[in-house]
Scaffold this motif. Structure first.
Motif, mmCIF file in Angstrom:
data_model
loop_
_atom_site.group_PDB
_atom_site.id
_atom_site.type_symbol
_atom_site.label_atom_id
_atom_site.label_comp_id
_atom_site.label_asym_id
_atom_site.label_seq_id
_atom_site.Cartn_x
_atom_site.Cartn_y
_atom_site.Cartn_z
ATOM 1 N N VAL A 25 0.841 -1.193 0.000
ATOM 2 C CA VAL A 25 0.000 0.000 0.000
ATOM 3 C C VAL A 25 0.879 1.247 0.000
ATOM 4 O O VAL A 25 1.820 1.370 0.802
ATOM 5 N N ARG A 26 0.566 2.173 -0.912
ATOM 6 C CA ARG A 26 1.313 3.431 -1.003
ATOM 7 C C ARG A 26 0.354 4.598 -0.873
ATOM 8 O O ARG A 26 -0.753 4.567 -1.400
ATOM 9 N N SER A 27 0.764 5.640 -0.159
ATOM 10 C CA SER A 27 -0.041 6.847 -0.020
ATOM 11 C C SER A 27 0.390 7.875 -1.047
ATOM 12 O O SER A 27 1.514 7.830 -1.576
ATOM 13 N N GLY A 28 -0.512 8.786 -1.340
ATOM 14 C CA GLY A 28 -0.202 9.829 -2.304
ATOM 15 C C GLY A 28 -1.424 10.685 -2.583
ATOM 16 O O GLY A 28 -2.357 10.747 -1.776
ATOM 17 N N VAL A 29 -1.434 11.319 -3.734
ATOM 18 C CA VAL A 29 -2.540 12.186 -4.133
ATOM 19 C C VAL A 29 -3.086 11.688 -5.473
ATOM 20 O O VAL A 29 -2.328 11.478 -6.421
ATOM 21 N N LEU A 30 -4.403 11.499 -5.529
ATOM 22 C CA LEU A 30 -5.065 11.046 -6.740
ATOM 23 C C LEU A 30 -5.703 12.253 -7.421
ATOM 24 O O LEU A 30 -6.446 13.011 -6.798
ATOM 25 N N HIS A 31 -5.414 12.436 -8.699
ATOM 26 C CA HIS A 31 -5.955 13.557 -9.472
ATOM 27 C C HIS A 31 -7.014 13.033 -10.448
ATOM 28 O O HIS A 31 -6.707 12.217 -11.333
ATOM 29 N N ILE A 32 -8.256 13.472 -10.271
ATOM 30 C CA ILE A 32 -9.365 13.022 -11.114
ATOM 31 C C ILE A 32 -9.862 14.195 -11.952
ATOM 32 O O ILE A 32 -10.264 15.231 -11.405
ATOM 33 N N PRO A 33 -9.823 14.085 -13.283
ATOM 34 C CA PRO A 33 -10.326 15.178 -14.127
ATOM 35 C C PRO A 33 -11.806 15.451 -13.864
ATOM 36 O O PRO A 33 -12.582 14.522 -13.639
ATOM 37 N N ILE A 34 -12.191 16.721 -13.884
ATOM 38 C CA ILE A 34 -13.598 17.106 -13.748
ATOM 39 C C ILE A 34 -14.112 17.493 -15.127
ATOM 40 O O ILE A 34 -13.610 18.429 -15.752
ATOM 41 N N ARG A 35 -15.129 16.765 -15.575
ATOM 42 C CA ARG A 35 -15.653 16.982 -16.919
ATOM 43 C C ARG A 35 -17.176 17.057 -16.882
ATOM 44 O O ARG A 35 -17.806 16.759 -15.864
ATOM 45 N N ALA A 36 -17.751 17.415 -18.017
ATOM 46 C CA ALA A 36 -19.208 17.520 -18.120
ATOM 47 C C ALA A 36 -19.837 16.138 -18.015
ATOM 48 O O ALA A 36 -19.195 15.119 -18.299
#
Length: 366
Positions: free
Chosen positions: A100-111
């Motif tokens: 298990v690794r920690s971090g930051v997840l980036h999710i695109p915001i779209r229509a």
């Protein structure tokens, strides 16, 4: 909105054939901003999507529950994520523990319709969270990387195929709960509490006779708690035997009324009481519900009399010779005693028959 993204702290691991899986929290109102609901439909002859239609009543009930104030809502939403999401690992030895690794997840915001995530499980909860006044409630999310509908459908089926909690188990748990309950569960709490009291209290004629989910396989019991709970719930309706009782101050009076009535039932049918439902239809769910319906007129009269117990006993003694709980045929119904089953037809028919007998036999003689 072009280039916009949602960044959340997350834990990452891998499962199955090297599929990335993430766990994180999102404000409730943001779930439907980043994820689409892939509705099941037919498009040009092909099956598309997998999600059921929105159940508005269910969504409204959850939203109402969430809007009550601070609530515990740990139910995880499951999302499928597009490979276009990006995970940025944290640095340093503390960022990794085993697989298990920690971090930051980036999710695109779209229509809508073009989003980088799809709701696999929890669409009703997600919709309710977006409508609730407590929209900022942080809810847990488990997500896996896959933009293949086949994989999403497989997970949807696996998550939802599990057998739901039995109604009997829920009813047995309800009396022990003091927290705020969803609207659909509140009406079941008092009947369940009274059924539990009848099962356990030494003054109850049912003590030791009620089958419950918590009992071991070897425990004795001849009356199914669900049938008795339904009978009590009917008695609690406004026009029922217990409908005029003030339950805000407790259930003691209602419990005593039930004890008096059902003790009289036991005494009126000693040869049928306490047997298995195979040997006595009085102990069958159908018999319990029918006799519960009979409590309404009998107890309404008895409760206003000088001696309620004697009034109930007299009413049942008048009816007893016409009843066929362990042998014979029910005159006027055309049913053998063991024809009675826990169907709506039989419960209604037997209830109406007993109510008719009570009306006829309780009329003053001239």
């Amino acid at each position: 909105m072009k280039g916009a993204k949602l960044s959340v702290r997350a834990l990452k691991t891998r499962q199955g054939p090297d599929i990335e899986v993430y766990a994180f929290f999102l404000p409730g109102d943001q779930v439907t901003e980043v994820a689409d609901i892939s509705r099941l439909r037919r498009g040009e002859g092909n099956l598309e999507g997998f999600q059921r239609k929105e159940i508005r009543a269910h969504v409204s009930e959850i939203a109402e529950f969430l809007s009550q104030g601070p609530v515990l809502f740990p139910n995880a939403i499951i999302l499928a994520l597009s490979p276009q999401v990006r995970f940025e690992s944290a640095r340093g030895p503390a960022a990794e523990r085993g697989d298990v690794r920690s971090g930051v997840l980036h999710i695109p915001i779209r229509a809508e319709g073009q989003r980088a995530a799809w709701i696999v499980d929890g669409q009703q909860r997600s919709l309710a969270l977006s409508k609730a006044k407590q929209a900022q409630l942080q809810v847990p999310v488990v997500a896996f990387i896959s933009d293949e509908v086949e994989t999403q459908r497989a997970q949807f089926i696996l998550v939802n195929k599990a057998k739901p909690l039995s109604s009997r188990l829920i009813d047995e748990l309800l009396p022990a709960m003091s927290i705020a309950l969803p609207k659909s569960l509140k009406p079941r709490q008092v009947p369940s509490a009274l059924c539990a009291a009848l099962a356990d209290h030494p003054e109850s004629p049912f003590v030791g006779l009620i089958k419950r989910e918590s009992q071991s396989d070897g425990a004795k019991g001849v009356v199914t708690d669900s049938g008795l709970t339904r009978a009590i719930a009917a008695n609690l309706r406004p026009a029922g035997a217990l409908g005029a009782y003030d339950l805000e101050g407790g259930t003691d009076a209602a419990f005593q009324a039930l004890c008096i009535y059902w003790s009289a039932v036991r005494d009126a049918f000693p040869d049928a009481w306490g047997l298995s439902s195979e040997d006595s239809r009085l102990m069958h769910s159908a018999g319990i519900q029918a006799m519960g319906a009979l409590m309404d007129p009998i107890w309404t009269r008895a409760d206003a009399s000088a001696d309620p117990a004697a009034e109930v006993a007299a009413a049942l003694d008048r009816i007893a010779p016409r009843c066929r709980w362990t042998s014979g045929d029910w005159e006027g119904l055309g049913w053998a005693w063991d024809d009675i089953q826990a169907t709506s037809k039989h419960v209604k028919g037997l209830s109406e028959h007993l109510l008719k007998l009570d009306r006829e036999l309780s009329r003053p003689t001239r």
